[in-house]
Design a protein around this motif. Structure first.
Motif, PDB file in Angstrom:
ATOM      1  N   ASP A 221      29.028  -3.552 -40.554  1.00  0.00           N
ATOM      2  CA  ASP A 221      28.210  -4.658 -41.032  1.00  0.00           C
ATOM      3  C   ASP A 221      28.844  -5.253 -42.285  1.00  0.00           C
ATOM      4  O   ASP A 221      29.368  -4.522 -43.143  1.00  0.00           O
ATOM      5  CB  ASP A 221      26.799  -4.147 -41.340  1.00  0.00           C
ATOM      6  CG  ASP A 221      25.882  -5.253 -41.829  1.00  0.00           C
ATOM      7  OD1 ASP A 221      25.351  -5.992 -40.995  1.00  0.00           O
ATOM      8  OD2 ASP A 221      25.727  -5.374 -43.060  1.00  0.00           O
ATOM      9  N   ASN A 222      28.809  -6.570 -42.394  1.00  0.00           N
ATOM     10  CA  ASN A 222      29.444  -7.226 -43.538  1.00  0.00           C
ATOM     11  C   ASN A 222      28.873  -6.768 -44.878  1.00  0.00           C
ATOM     12  O   ASN A 222      29.599  -6.641 -45.866  1.00  0.00           O
ATOM     13  CB  ASN A 222      29.315  -8.746 -43.413  1.00  0.00           C
ATOM     14  CG  ASN A 222      30.333  -9.343 -42.456  1.00  0.00           C
ATOM     15  OD1 ASN A 222      31.320  -8.695 -42.097  1.00  0.00           O
ATOM     16  ND2 ASN A 222      30.101 -10.568 -42.033  1.00  0.00           N
ATOM     17  N   ASP A 223      27.563  -6.518 -44.928  1.00  0.00           N
ATOM     18  CA  ASP A 223      26.961  -6.047 -46.178  1.00  0.00           C
ATOM     19  C   ASP A 223      27.517  -4.692 -46.575  1.00  0.00           C
ATOM     20  O   ASP A 223      27.811  -4.443 -47.752  1.00  0.00           O
ATOM     21  CB  ASP A 223      25.438  -5.957 -46.022  1.00  0.00           C
ATOM     22  CG  ASP A 223      24.769  -7.325 -45.966  1.00  0.00           C
ATOM     23  OD1 ASP A 223      25.039  -8.149 -46.861  1.00  0.00           O
ATOM     24  OD2 ASP A 223      24.003  -7.578 -45.027  1.00  0.00           O
ATOM     25  N   VAL A 224      27.671  -3.811 -45.584  1.00  0.00           N
ATOM     26  CA  VAL A 224      28.245  -2.489 -45.845  1.00  0.00           C
ATOM     27  C   VAL A 224      29.686  -2.632 -46.321  1.00  0.00           C
ATOM     28  O   VAL A 224      30.120  -1.980 -47.284  1.00  0.00           O
ATOM     29  CB  VAL A 224      28.178  -1.612 -44.570  1.00  0.00           C
ATOM     30  CG1 VAL A 224      28.933  -0.298 -44.796  1.00  0.00           C
ATOM     31  CG2 VAL A 224      26.738  -1.339 -44.176  1.00  0.00           C
ATOM     32  N   LEU A 225      30.417  -3.499 -45.662  1.00  0.00           N
ATOM     33  CA  LEU A 225      31.822  -3.707 -45.989  1.00  0.00           C
ATOM     34  C   LEU A 225      31.996  -4.207 -47.422  1.00  0.00           C
ATOM     35  O   LEU A 225      32.826  -3.691 -48.182  1.00  0.00           O
ATOM     36  CB  LEU A 225      32.418  -4.716 -45.006  1.00  0.00           C
ATOM     37  CG  LEU A 225      33.943  -4.834 -44.932  1.00  0.00           C
ATOM     38  CD1 LEU A 225      34.573  -3.497 -44.572  1.00  0.00           C
ATOM     39  CD2 LEU A 225      34.328  -5.907 -43.920  1.00  0.00           C
ATOM     40  N   VAL A 226      31.192  -5.183 -47.803  1.00  0.00           N
ATOM     41  CA  VAL A 226      31.287  -5.738 -49.156  1.00  0.00           C
ATOM     42  C   VAL A 226      30.913  -4.688 -50.194  1.00  0.00           C
ATOM     43  O   VAL A 226      31.561  -4.567 -51.233  1.00  0.00           O
ATOM     44  CB  VAL A 226      30.393  -6.987 -49.303  1.00  0.00           C
ATOM     45  CG1 VAL A 226      30.370  -7.468 -50.753  1.00  0.00           C
ATOM     46  CG2 VAL A 226      30.901  -8.103 -48.398  1.00  0.00           C
ATOM     47  N   ASN A 227      29.867  -3.905 -49.918  1.00  0.00           N
ATOM     48  CA  ASN A 227      29.467  -2.846 -50.851  1.00  0.00           C
ATOM     49  C   ASN A 227      30.596  -1.837 -51.047  1.00  0.00           C
ATOM     50  O   ASN A 227      30.831  -1.349 -52.163  1.00  0.00           O
ATOM     51  CB  ASN A 227      28.212  -2.135 -50.352  1.00  0.00           C
ATOM     52  CG  ASN A 227      26.953  -2.959 -50.565  1.00  0.00           C
ATOM     53  OD1 ASN A 227      26.882  -3.786 -51.480  1.00  0.00           O
ATOM     54  ND2 ASN A 227      25.950  -2.753 -49.723  1.00  0.00           N
ATOM     55  N   GLU A 228      31.301  -1.523 -49.968  1.00  0.00           N
ATOM     56  CA  GLU A 228      32.404  -0.567 -50.064  1.00  0.00           C
ATOM     57  C   GLU A 228      33.561  -1.148 -50.878  1.00  0.00           C
ATOM     58  O   GLU A 228      34.192  -0.451 -51.684  1.00  0.00           O
ATOM     59  CB  GLU A 228      32.880  -0.168 -48.662  1.00  0.00           C
ATOM     60  CG  GLU A 228      31.864   0.697 -47.909  1.00  0.00           C
ATOM     61  CD  GLU A 228      32.353   1.089 -46.527  1.00  0.00           C
ATOM     62  OE1 GLU A 228      33.325   0.485 -46.036  1.00  0.00           O
ATOM     63  OE2 GLU A 228      31.750   1.999 -45.928  1.00  0.00           O
ATOM     64  N   ILE A 229      33.838  -2.433 -50.678  1.00  0.00           N
ATOM     65  CA  ILE A 229      34.910  -3.078 -51.441  1.00  0.00           C
ATOM     66  C   ILE A 229      34.587  -3.063 -52.931  1.00  0.00           C
ATOM     67  O   ILE A 229      35.439  -2.763 -53.769  1.00  0.00           O
ATOM     68  CB  ILE A 229      35.121  -4.523 -50.943  1.00  0.00           C
ATOM     69  CG1 ILE A 229      35.706  -4.515 -49.526  1.00  0.00           C
ATOM     70  CG2 ILE A 229      36.050  -5.287 -51.894  1.00  0.00           C
ATOM     71  CD1 ILE A 229      35.780  -5.881 -48.877  1.00  0.00           C
ATOM     72  N   VAL A 230      33.347  -3.365 -53.271  1.00  0.00           N
ATOM     73  CA  VAL A 230      32.920  -3.363 -54.672  1.00  0.00           C
ATOM     74  C   VAL A 230      33.010  -1.956 -55.248  1.00  0.00           C
ATOM     75  O   VAL A 230      33.449  -1.760 -56.394  1.00  0.00           O
ATOM     76  CB  VAL A 230      31.480  -3.904 -54.801  1.00  0.00           C
ATOM     77  CG1 VAL A 230      30.953  -3.707 -56.217  1.00  0.00           C
ATOM     78  CG2 VAL A 230      31.438  -5.388 -54.427  1.00  0.00           C
TER      79      VAL A 230
END
Length: 211
Positions: A150-159
């Motif tokens: 999920d894009n939200d999960v992906l962005v959280n991981e990048i941050v």
């Protein structure tokens, strides 16, 4: 062989040669060089201001695909026009062309790939993250579109990775700005999914983006 038509040595050509070697395509060098020069010439004719040394490695990587020159060129152009006129992304023309080059490395409908980047970019903005709009920083998003998350999960991981890197020597504010660090974080997160075969990029793509 790649340097045959150039006046001086170019570090991007050296990286392109490394990519050919790492891909085990040494025996195809003459053919790949000819394909590279044909594609680069078409791009330079269409966009003489946008096309520069920065594009060389991507063009070499594209020459190693099974796609013919016209197909590759048309995909890059379609991506450029679609994101600029339809998606209306507030990103520079050079960045849009660079993204098109990365997306053209993949199979599939070019506009569907563009839409995935737009969705991911909008998710990043929704999280309050100021993503870099420079050539490789923005283009790096193209390496993440096939990740099965999920894009939200992906962005959280990048941050999360970016926050961790900030405390590491060489990645703090004195060495890299936040946007560059986020780009490296995105590549690290993408690589963590690569065992499942969901990452588009090879080490060649990631080293190109990093360069």
């Amino acid at each position: 062989v790649l340097n045959k038509k150039h006046v001086i040595d170019n570090p991007y050509l050296i990286q392109g040669a490394i990519c050919i070697y790492e891909a085990g395509r040494m025996n195809d060098t003459e053919m790949l060089a000819a394909k590279y020069r044909e594609l680069y010439k078409k791009m330079e004719k269409k966009h003489p201001i946008l096309t520069s040394s920065e594009d060389i490695i991507y063009v070499v990587l594209l020459a190693m695909t099974d796609k013919d020159v016209d197909t590759i060129f048309n995909e890059i152009e379609d991506c450029y026009e679609y994101l600029k006129k339809d998606a209306k992304l507030k990103v520079g023309n050079n960045e849009l062309q660079g993204l098109g080059e990365i997306l053209a490395l993949k199979d599939g409908n070019i506009r569907e790939k563009c839409d995935k980047v737009v969705d991911l970019y909008n998710t990043i903005l929704a999280h309050g993250v100021k993503w870099g709009k420079e050539y490789n920083e923005f283009g790096s998003l193209g390496t993440l579109i096939d990740i099965n998350a999920d894009n939200d999960v992906l962005v959280n991981e990048i941050v999360e990775v970016s926050d961790y890197l900030k405390s590491c020597k060489g990645f703090g504010g004195w060495s890299l700005d936040t946007k560059q660090r986020q780009m490296f974080s995105a590549m690290l997160v993408g690589d963590s999914y690569s065992e499942n075969g969901s990452l588009m990029g090879s080490s060649a793509v990631n080293s190109t983006v990093a360069m």
